[in-house]
Design a protein around this motif. Sequence first.
Motif, mmCIF file in Angstrom:
data_model
loop_
_atom_site.group_PDB
_atom_site.id
_atom_site.type_symbol
_atom_site.label_atom_id
_atom_site.label_comp_id
_atom_site.label_asym_id
_atom_site.label_seq_id
_atom_site.Cartn_x
_atom_site.Cartn_y
_atom_site.Cartn_z
ATOM 1 N N ALA A 403 -7.078 -5.609 5.536
ATOM 2 C CA ALA A 403 -7.452 -7.019 5.686
ATOM 3 C C ALA A 403 -8.310 -7.285 6.908
ATOM 4 O O ALA A 403 -9.010 -8.295 6.959
ATOM 5 C CB ALA A 403 -6.188 -7.884 5.752
ATOM 6 N N ALA A 404 -8.282 -6.388 7.899
ATOM 7 C CA ALA A 404 -8.946 -6.718 9.161
ATOM 8 C C ALA A 404 -9.487 -5.474 9.845
ATOM 9 O O ALA A 404 -9.023 -5.081 10.908
ATOM 10 C CB ALA A 404 -7.988 -7.459 10.085
ATOM 11 N N ASN A 527 -3.447 -3.599 7.921
ATOM 12 C CA ASN A 527 -4.335 -2.497 7.545
ATOM 13 C C ASN A 527 -3.607 -1.209 7.196
ATOM 14 O O ASN A 527 -4.247 -0.274 6.695
ATOM 15 C CB ASN A 527 -5.310 -2.207 8.693
#
Length: 623
Positions: A403-404, A527
């Motif tokens: 996600a990041a 992640n």
Amino acid sequence: MLVLGGCASLTPVQRDAAAGVAVAARSTHVDCTRADACALASPLHGMGEHALAESTAAAPRHHALILDGGPDALLARIHLIRAARRSIDLQTYIFDEDDSAQLVLDELQAAAFRGVRVRLLIDQLSALEKVSTLAAFAAVHANFELRVYNPVLDRGRLSTPMYAVAAACCWGKLNRRMHNKLLLVDGMLGITGGRNYQDDYYDWNAAYNFRDRDLLLAGPVAADMGANFEAFWQSPLSVPAERLGDVARYLRTRGVPPLPHQPYRKPERVQALLAQVEDPDLVRARFVDAALAVQGVQFIGDLPDKHAGAAGGAAPAGDTLQQLIASAQAEVLLQTPYLVLSKPAQQVFRALHRQPAPPRVRVSTNSLASTDAFIAYAISHKYKRRYLRDFGFEIHEFKPFPAAVPFDAGPVGADLGAPPATAASAPTRRARQLAERGLAREPVSEAGRSSPFASPGGLPVRLQRAGMRMGLHAKSLVLDERVGVVGTHNFDPRGDNLNTESAVVIADPAFARQLAASIRGDMAPANAWTIGRRDSSPILPGIEFTLARVSERMPIFDLWPVKYATSYQFQAGPDCPSPSSPFAPDFRRCHEPVGDFPEVDIGLKWLGVRVFTAFGSGLSPIL
């Protein structure tokens, strides 16, 4: 007959004649007569000049920048190539013929015509896709030289059947590869790290991209990089492309082919990137102002001598990394895509863990859902108990849909609008396999290439949901937030014993903290999953543990079905503000088990994992 035909060689006269064809065809025209070869005015080049001007033998000055983002890593390369005034040396393991690789080839060719000396050294196993491409670039310009490292069967390219021939007649040579990666411009600016030359490394693939990391360096250490490159370039193992059997036959029978230049798959993305290349303010902001002034910079690199003789030569890259790890006092941050440790590395970590006050060891690696190397993951899965109990590893496995993390979906990044191929339109079995996994083509990483000792085709497994996925490919190390390392070594047996490797070691706390923050970001719950001990069986847990341990120690027939560890997802809440160590007493309070292989549409894949877990430990030395 097949082996004899594959190993047959041209006569010296025939080889010389083919080389003569290439040399005669090389252009000697130079587009620019200026002393700077009409190089692009570059803030980066200025940073390199400034670093050298301020350096003395006793007090070298260096600037370093971590290149986490894929498009920025490509942008920096193209900008440096355009800014070159005298020389460009490029060394790599994989060089594809897709958009990003074609763009680099175009820029290298243009630099040669400007009057810049260009030397391109690529490993045979993952060299350019076509013999005709090798033949074309062997004859492109007097300023452009192309060599292939350690060619097996006297070829620039090995087809799949010829891999079998090579494995039968030349197994030792086939296994010894040049894994180094370097771009060096004018002997003062260098880029090294994990990235090869293929779309997957620069966020340019619509289905699967690698989370990777490079290091941009300016300063006197570039001379050490250049000396290492020179050793490879002058090695007898580095053969001019025009003198390879298949390339020479092509030149003798067909002459010099035209340079390949298929239309870019996404020309608008290439144009957007090139616009940034020409923007000095953008380049200054991203690559110069963001660079750190650092101390304690060292380049370590294996030499071709490592491939001398049956037992190989010295391996300074692996030896230095193990010595650094052994010096850790408080924390080791290790990032590797393939967690299959060599025996010396295992000894180092076991000794660390046995200390009275052992350092914390946190490891970032791939999950089964994200990896491109199925066999490597299956072998790693076998040794999860050892990693946790004997080495004290806190393992964080990268998610396929993090996600990041650094990722660019914009005009110079991934093509998320193009739908992947479907099984209905896929004409071959291979294409159907790819389509089932949401891939238009397979990624070509170190462990994913097509070869006798790689994963089966390197295909990522099928997942429970569709989307552009990522796999970890970065190779980095941070010790006590005082020393940071970025390089090519996967901390595996192949890197220790078979591949040549390189790395940059920077003993600078500010740099180490920055690199640590990057690695920790990849370990964050958004992640990665955390690996922890699974809940004990309610029935005879001690017997279950003993049987699992005995089974794991078996070189073959590791058949116990229940493994020591499984994957967990952190569940944030008022009482769980941040994730804890998997060894913390309250770990299970804030972490939920999500299974051994989360996100994977497991099907019969569990059987493959079990087979390689049970019988595949013998493959560890070549993984």
